[in-house]
Design an enzyme around this catalytic site. Structure first.
Site, mmCIF file in Angstrom:
data_model
loop_
_atom_site.group_PDB
_atom_site.id
_atom_site.type_symbol
_atom_site.label_atom_id
_atom_site.label_comp_id
_atom_site.label_asym_id
_atom_site.label_seq_id
_atom_site.Cartn_x
_atom_site.Cartn_y
_atom_site.Cartn_z
ATOM 1 N N SER A 151 46.211 29.975 39.340
ATOM 2 C CA SER A 151 45.199 30.566 38.751
ATOM 3 C C SER A 151 44.271 28.555 38.509
ATOM 4 O O SER A 151 43.565 28.480 40.133
ATOM 5 C CB SER A 151 45.873 30.541 36.800
ATOM 6 O OG SER A 151 44.241 30.847 36.615
ATOM 7 N N ASP B 244 37.321 30.311 38.836
ATOM 8 C CA ASP B 244 38.114 29.611 38.727
ATOM 9 C C ASP B 244 39.662 30.340 40.162
ATOM 10 O O ASP B 244 39.289 30.958 40.681
ATOM 11 C CB ASP B 244 39.876 29.974 38.027
ATOM 12 C CG ASP B 244 39.915 31.478 37.630
ATOM 13 O OD1 ASP B 244 39.330 31.817 37.625
ATOM 14 O OD2 ASP B 244 41.516 31.309 36.770
ATOM 15 N N ASP C 23 41.905 32.097 40.741
ATOM 16 C CA ASP C 23 42.132 33.451 41.302
ATOM 17 C C ASP C 23 41.160 34.045 40.765
ATOM 18 O O ASP C 23 41.496 35.975 40.632
ATOM 19 C CB ASP C 23 43.489 33.680 40.385
ATOM 20 C CG ASP C 23 43.805 33.997 39.067
ATOM 21 O OD1 ASP C 23 43.455 33.135 38.469
ATOM 22 O OD2 ASP C 23 44.372 34.579 38.597
ATOM 23 N N ASP D 50 40.195 35.541 37.476
ATOM 24 C CA ASP D 50 39.977 35.810 36.383
ATOM 25 C C ASP D 50 39.646 35.020 35.193
ATOM 26 O O ASP D 50 39.502 35.681 34.349
ATOM 27 C CB ASP D 50 41.237 36.003 36.403
ATOM 28 C CG ASP D 50 42.709 35.169 35.697
ATOM 29 O OD1 ASP D 50 42.000 34.043 35.800
ATOM 30 O OD2 ASP D 50 43.575 34.903 35.276
#
Length: 479
Positions: A121, A268, A270, A272
């Protein structure tokens, strides 16, 4: 939380606390476990009937989809996971570099037994992680995570039997790796289909953090007609999140102002989570997004149960703003996992975290940064207002957060003198309805987190320092 898996997967420094051997074992377990569930369920995917949709697919073999972010170590973990899965008899479908929400979407819509996302992340590039998703695209249940950990530690007991090692698939039962780039493309198409309004004439800045969103977000916004100004779209394996994205949003703030853009969105690693920047360069965080879209839903009669789900870290000002417009709210523990669990249990439609994890339950099972930015654009286009005006009624109270490293978290948290100090400051703030105190144990470190919100920065800072100083003097540990 388990021994290896926390609230957001198995995360650690690559080849230090998270190794390719760990990844191989995760793959071995998932491939075997879902194959065994199918065998015991007459060949059906767990939770529902399975229909063969892919040429050459074997309905008795589990199907697992894998995505990864742009970290250098993601390739290593991807190959290790695949090796473990196919050795156990599963077919591994690889979406390659893609976002966590896209893996969740494809897992759910394409009837995969489960999904895996390789990402840490917002962490630096040398960290990585393994997120495991269930067949509905949500976070994997704790019972299954516990079985994975048991297998890693060599003492697995499941289906009434103990396993020192899992059997390998043989002959035609060995699995295969299948390129599934089409899954990412279908996810892009899904996001485009959610565009209610054309963005033509809008100048939009996108900070892709040199992460997963670089190949998705610009394509979606361009397809919807926006003039896209994208930055941090050249991942090299080591620059993910480096002075970029939602954790370093100052760059996007300057970029929006310098280029006279209408709005900016930062993701960010990834994708999400999403934070926004208005046309004046001001940050609109997750609390601001929850306020804007929660109010928009209420005005249109779409806020089912009249409740927005937040975590205990949401700002005091958000709750005051909700009180003023008659919107109810719930508070969960920190972590989008807990937000999602509450939303499912109580039928809520929107929830999220201050950090930008926003869940739109009608459209996704997890936080989705690109979806979040599209939903904010929808409000702007529908109301014909800039983001600054939509966020203006929300007053964010100054917040101070101090982390205190301690020898014993439970002892420090429960100490009578510490509790008395917390109570004293809470009473003062509550008397004037001007703030709040939150003191909690870190879930991953030997740290007590002291957070105070107040009307002024000085009051928030001095109050937090009073509590943190007392904890440090009595229970502090060396850094």
């Amino acid at each position: 939380m388990g021994k290896y898996f926390g609230t957001d997967g198995f995360r650690g420094e690559a080849n230090i606390s998270l190794t390719s051997d760990h990844a191989y074992k995760v793959g071995r377990f998932l491939g075997w476990y879902y194959g065994e569930l199918r065998r015991r369920n007459g060949g059906a995917r767990t939770g529902g009937d399975f229909e063969v949709s892919w040429r050459g697919a074997d309905e008795n073999k589990p199907r697992i989809v894998i995505g990864k972010d742009t970290r250098r170590s993601s390739y290593m973990f991807e190959y290790a996971l695949i090796a473990g899965m196919v050795a156990s008899g599963a077919d591994a479908y690889t979406m390659h570099v893609t976002t966590t929400p896209s893996v969740a979407y494809i897992t759910r819509t394409d009837d995969f037994d489960c999904g895996v996302m390789i990402t840490a992340s917002h962490n630096p590039f040398y960290d990585n992680g393994i997120k495991v998703l269930n067949g509905d695209g949500g976070k994997m249940d704790e019972a299954t995570i516990g079985l994975i950990e048991d297998y890693i530690d060599g003492h697995l007991e499941v289906f009434g039997q103990k396993y020192d090692e899992l059997p390998f698939a043989r002959k035609d039962q060995i699995g295969r790796a299948v390129d599934y780039m089409a899954g990412r493309n279908r996810y892009i198409g899904y996001l485009i289909s959610l565009g209610v309004y054309s963005f033509r004439g809008m100048k939009v800045g996108l900070d892709c953090a040199n992460g997963s969103s670089w190949s998705v977000a610009p394509a979606v916004f361009e397809a919807l007609g926006a003039k896209v100004y994208a930055i941090n779209t050249e991942p090299n394996g080591t620059n993910i999140n480096r002075n970029a994205g939602s954790t370093h949003i100052q760059g996007l703030q300057k970029f929006v102002v310098d280029n006279k853009l209408d709005v900016g969105f930062a993701y960010d690693g990834d994708a999400d989570r999403c934070l926004a920047v208005d046309e004046k360069g001001n940050v609109v965080d997750g609390d601001g997004i929850l306020y804007i879209y929660g109010r928009y839903m209420k005005e249109r009669g779409k806020l089912v149960s009249n409740t927005v789900v937040t975590t205990v870290m949401s700002n005091f000002g958000l709750y005051k703003a909700f009180d003023e417009i008659g919107i109810g709210y719930a508070k969960t523990s920190v972590g989008d996992k807990y937000v999602h669990e509450y939303m499912v249990k109580h039928g809520c439609r929107i929830g999220g975290e201050q950090s930008g994890h926003i869940i739109f339950m009608k459209y996704a099972t997890t936080g989705d940064g690109i979806l979040t930015s599209l939903k904010l654009m929808q409000v702007m286009m529908d109301r014909k207002k800039p983001l600054s005006e939509l966020a203006a009624p929300l007053t964010i109270y100054p917040q101070t957060l101090i982390n205190v490293r301690v020898k014993d978290k439970a002892e420090a948290q429960s100490d009578p003198e510490v509790q008395a100090k917390i109570g004293e400051i809470e009473a003062r703030l509550e008397a004037s309805d001007s703030g709040r105190v939150l003191v909690r144990e870190s879930g991953t470190e030997p740290v007590i987190r002291v957070m105070v919100e107040a009307e002024t920065e000085e009051e928030a800072r001095t109050s937090a320092e009073d509590i943190a100083g007392l904890i440090r003097r009595k229970f502090g540990a060396e850094e």
